[in-house]
Scaffold this motif. Structure first.
Motif, PDB file in Angstrom:
ATOM      1  N   ILE A  11      18.530  15.077  -8.692  1.00 41.46           N
ATOM      2  CA  ILE A  11      17.181  14.541  -8.524  1.00 41.46           C
ATOM      3  C   ILE A  11      16.658  14.111  -9.894  1.00 41.46           C
ATOM      4  CG2 ILE A  11      14.813  15.023  -7.777  1.00 41.46           C
ATOM      5  CD1 ILE A  11      16.927  15.051  -5.514  1.00 41.46           C
ATOM      6  N   LYS A  12      16.416  12.826 -10.007  1.00 43.41           N
ATOM      7  CA  LYS A  12      15.950  12.311 -11.312  1.00 43.41           C
ATOM      8  C   LYS A  12      14.626  11.579 -11.211  1.00 43.41           C
ATOM      9  CE  LYS A  12      20.655  11.673 -12.982  1.00 43.41           C
ATOM     10  NZ  LYS A  12      21.702  10.673 -13.217  1.00 43.41           N
ATOM     11  N   GLY A  13      14.237  11.202  -9.980  1.00 41.12           N
ATOM     12  CA  GLY A  13      13.006  10.434  -9.837  1.00 41.12           C
ATOM     13  C   GLY A  13      12.167  10.888  -8.665  1.00 41.12           C
ATOM     14  N   LEU A  14      10.844  10.843  -8.845  1.00 42.59           N
ATOM     15  CA  LEU A  14       9.911  11.205  -7.775  1.00 42.59           C
ATOM     16  C   LEU A  14       9.036   9.996  -7.475  1.00 42.59           C
ATOM     17  CD1 LEU A  14       8.734  14.704  -9.117  1.00 42.59           C
ATOM     18  CD2 LEU A  14      10.683  14.195  -7.622  1.00 42.59           C
ATOM     19  N   ILE A  15       8.968   9.628  -6.196  1.00 44.76           N
ATOM     20  CA  ILE A  15       8.181   8.457  -5.802  1.00 44.76           C
ATOM     21  C   ILE A  15       7.040   8.925  -4.903  1.00 44.76           C
ATOM     22  CG2 ILE A  15       8.215   6.214  -4.660  1.00 44.76           C
ATOM     23  CD1 ILE A  15      11.244   6.074  -5.268  1.00 44.76           C
ATOM     24  N   PHE A  16       5.823   8.670  -5.345  1.00 46.68           N
ATOM     25  CA  PHE A  16       4.642   9.138  -4.621  1.00 46.68           C
ATOM     26  C   PHE A  16       4.012   8.004  -3.826  1.00 46.68           C
ATOM     27  CE2 PHE A  16       5.262  11.833  -8.223  1.00 46.68           C
ATOM     28  CZ  PHE A  16       4.872  13.101  -7.816  1.00 46.68           C
ATOM     29  N   ASP A  17       3.828   8.227  -2.530  1.00 51.07           N
ATOM     30  CA  ASP A  17       2.943   7.378  -1.759  1.00 51.07           C
ATOM     31  C   ASP A  17       1.520   7.644  -2.302  1.00 51.07           C
ATOM     32  OD1 ASP A  17       2.072   5.853   0.623  1.00 51.07           O
ATOM     33  OD2 ASP A  17       1.288   7.793   1.272  1.00 51.07           O
ATOM     34  N   LEU A  18       0.580   6.744  -2.026  1.00 49.50           N
ATOM     35  CA  LEU A  18      -0.772   6.954  -2.582  1.00 49.50           C
ATOM     36  C   LEU A  18      -1.729   7.539  -1.540  1.00 49.50           C
ATOM     37  CD1 LEU A  18      -3.020   6.667  -4.654  1.00 49.50           C
ATOM     38  CD2 LEU A  18      -3.167   4.246  -4.083  1.00 49.50           C
ATOM     39  N   ASP A  19      -2.090   6.696  -0.541  1.00 47.86           N
ATOM     40  CA  ASP A  19      -3.084   7.131   0.446  1.00 47.86           C
ATOM     41  C   ASP A  19      -2.531   8.299   1.253  1.00 47.86           C
ATOM     42  OD1 ASP A  19      -4.934   5.126  -0.202  1.00 47.86           O
ATOM     43  OD2 ASP A  19      -3.970   3.685   1.107  1.00 47.86           O
ATOM     44  N   GLY A  20      -3.202   9.445   1.198  1.00 41.32           N
ATOM     45  CA  GLY A  20      -2.769  10.607   1.977  1.00 41.32           C
ATOM     46  C   GLY A  20      -1.852  11.544   1.216  1.00 41.32           C
ATOM     47  N   VAL A  21      -1.379  11.115   0.048  1.00 37.84           N
ATOM     48  CA  VAL A  21      -0.513  11.986  -0.769  1.00 37.84           C
ATOM     49  C   VAL A  21      -1.212  12.330  -2.087  1.00 37.84           C
ATOM     50  CG1 VAL A  21       1.639  12.053  -2.117  1.00 37.84           C
ATOM     51  CG2 VAL A  21       1.676  11.290   0.253  1.00 37.84           C
ATOM     52  N   ILE A  22      -1.702  11.280  -2.772  1.00 40.92           N
ATOM     53  CA  ILE A  22      -2.394  11.508  -4.041  1.00 40.92           C
ATOM     54  C   ILE A  22      -3.902  11.690  -3.791  1.00 40.92           C
ATOM     55  CG2 ILE A  22      -3.018  10.423  -6.244  1.00 40.92           C
ATOM     56  CD1 ILE A  22      -0.197   9.232  -6.346  1.00 40.92           C
ATOM     57  N   ALA A  23      -4.433  10.938  -2.839  1.00 42.97           N
ATOM     58  CA  ALA A  23      -5.862  11.057  -2.495  1.00 42.97           C
ATOM     59  C   ALA A  23      -6.040  10.813  -1.005  1.00 42.97           C
ATOM     60  CB  ALA A  23      -6.680  10.045  -3.285  1.00 42.97           C
ATOM     61  N   ASN A  24      -7.092  11.415  -0.465  1.00 47.91           N
ATOM     62  CA  ASN A  24      -7.316  11.246   0.969  1.00 47.91           C
ATOM     63  C   ASN A  24      -8.192  10.019   1.250  1.00 47.91           C
ATOM     64  OD1 ASN A  24      -7.453  11.463   3.656  1.00 47.91           O
ATOM     65  ND2 ASN A  24      -8.918  13.163   3.680  1.00 47.91           N
ATOM     66  N   THR A  25      -7.629   8.855   1.041  1.00 48.51           N
ATOM     67  CA  THR A  25      -8.377   7.628   1.301  1.00 48.51           C
ATOM     68  C   THR A  25      -8.290   7.217   2.774  1.00 48.51           C
ATOM     69  OG1 THR A  25      -6.437   6.568   0.419  1.00 48.51           O
ATOM     70  CG2 THR A  25      -8.354   6.611  -1.006  1.00 48.51           C
ATOM     71  N   ALA A  26      -7.472   7.964   3.563  1.00 54.01           N
ATOM     72  CA  ALA A  26      -7.328   7.604   4.994  1.00 54.01           C
ATOM     73  C   ALA A  26      -8.690   7.597   5.694  1.00 54.01           C
ATOM     74  CB  ALA A  26      -6.378   8.574   5.687  1.00 54.01           C
ATOM     75  N   ASP A  27      -9.568   8.532   5.318  1.00 56.97           N
ATOM     76  CA  ASP A  27     -10.896   8.582   5.940  1.00 56.97           C
ATOM     77  C   ASP A  27     -11.713   7.339   5.612  1.00 56.97           C
ATOM     78  OD1 ASP A  27     -10.173  11.019   6.887  1.00 56.97           O
ATOM     79  OD2 ASP A  27     -11.431  12.186   5.504  1.00 56.97           O
ATOM     80  N   LEU A  28     -11.528   6.819   4.397  1.00 57.32           N
ATOM     81  CA  LEU A  28     -12.288   5.624   3.991  1.00 57.32           C
ATOM     82  C   LEU A  28     -11.748   4.385   4.699  1.00 57.32           C
ATOM     83  CD1 LEU A  28     -12.617   6.369   0.152  1.00 57.32           C
ATOM     84  CD2 LEU A  28     -14.109   7.064   2.023  1.00 57.32           C
ATOM     85  N   HIS A  29     -10.402   4.327   4.848  1.00 53.93           N
ATOM     86  CA  HIS A  29      -9.806   3.239   5.635  1.00 53.93           C
ATOM     87  C   HIS A  29     -10.376   3.302   7.063  1.00 53.93           C
ATOM     88  CE1 HIS A  29      -6.773   1.484   2.994  1.00 53.93           C
ATOM     89  NE2 HIS A  29      -6.319   2.678   2.664  1.00 53.93           N
ATOM     90  N   TYR A  30     -10.454   4.517   7.616  1.00 53.02           N
ATOM     91  CA  TYR A  30     -10.925   4.704   8.996  1.00 53.02           C
ATOM     92  C   TYR A  30     -12.361   4.188   9.159  1.00 53.02           C
ATOM     93  CZ  TYR A  30     -11.804   7.225  13.433  1.00 53.02           C
ATOM     94  OH  TYR A  30     -12.107   7.559  14.729  1.00 53.02           O
ATOM     95  N   ARG A  31     -13.222   4.585   8.206  1.00 56.60           N
ATOM     96  CA  ARG A  31     -14.630   4.128   8.271  1.00 56.60           C
ATOM     97  C   ARG A  31     -14.700   2.609   8.274  1.00 56.60           C
ATOM     98  NH1 ARG A  31     -18.074   6.463   3.468  1.00 56.60           N
ATOM     99  NH2 ARG A  31     -19.656   4.935   4.044  1.00 56.60           N
TER     100      ARG A  31
END
Ligand code: B16
Ligand code: MG
Length: 225
Positions: A11-31
């Motif tokens: 394991i040499k690399g970590l790939i982060f999704d953003l919405d829902g992993v780093i910040a909970n922006t899903a609620d803002l998308h929903y609104r």
């Protein structure tokens, strides 16, 4: 022994999704999507919103119009998507460091200290703006977002592109995702996947509620089980 070769896992690399992993922006998308639905006399349910996790803006509006039983021209759909994004960005104005999900900041810093390579791989065309608002844009030298890919998750394009820029083989990368489409994209890319925050995620190699208390070493231990 370096973390990279613990338990014969490279394991040499970590790939982060953003919405829902780093910040909970899903609620803002929903609104923002609800405001569009309201104009059509359609109530977007939170269960339907869950199905939009990780799905591109264009694919989301197509799904919502379909659920609402509406048919629009391409131009009309683009105009609704534009309006949704304007509202979404206005809701994002107040985002800050306080909105980074639990444990993410410490996990990222520990990973950097262990010489793991990091990237963000997100469907969002707003990824850089959001990371800047969260105050962590500088932690990621590689960000592949919705502006840089042709195909939406579950297509692996976004994660394959991250691995190419990181100069790593897919099998050396771990993807953190909150959406089933994203987990499938990681699998399609030939990468390890960690499901974040959603109990019903299927087929991931490991699942976490959040990053609180997780260290890169524990992560690699879990993946090697
Ligand atoms: P935007 P991710 C995705 O981000 C979101 O989960 C999804 O709800 C959103 O529609 C998509 O980005 C596009 O976002 O409208 O900002 O371009 O989870 O892949 O980081
Ligand atoms: Mg996501």
């Amino acid at each position: 022994m370096s973390l990279a070769i613990m338990h014969n896992l490279e394991i040499k690399g970590l790939i982060f999704d953003l919405d829902g992993v780093i910040a909970n922006t899903a609620d803002l998308h929903y609104r923002a999507w609800c405001k569009i639905g309201d104009q059509w006399g359609f109530n977007l349910s939170s269960a339907q919103n869950e199905e939009l996790r990780g799905i591109s803006r264009k694919d989301s509006i197509l799904k919502i119009a379909n659920w609402a039983g509406k048919s629009f021209t391409n131009e009309e759909l683009d105009a609704f998507a534009f309006e949704k994004n304007k509202n979404y960005l206005s809701y994002c104005q107040t985002l800050g460091t306080k909105d980074i999900l639990p444990g993410v900041f410490d996990f990222i810093n520990s990973s950097i200290n262990k010489d793991l390579k990091l990237a963000v791989g997100s469907a969002s065309k707003n990824a850089k703006i959001i990371l800047q608002k969260l105050g962590i844009l500088d932690l990621f030298s590689i960000i592949v977002d919705g502006n840089m890919v042709q195909n939406s998750k579950p297509d692996p394009e976004v994660f394959i592109k991250c691995a190419e820029i990181l100069e790593l083989e897919p099998k050396s990368c771990v993807v953190f995702e909150d959406s089933q489409a994203g987990i499938q994209a990681a699998i399609n890319a030939g990468m390890f996947s960690v499901g974040v925050g959603q109990e019903d995620l299927e087929s991931c190699n490991y699942k976490i509620k959040n990053f609180e208390g997780l260290s890169p070493k524990q992560l690699i231990n879990q993946l090697s089980n």
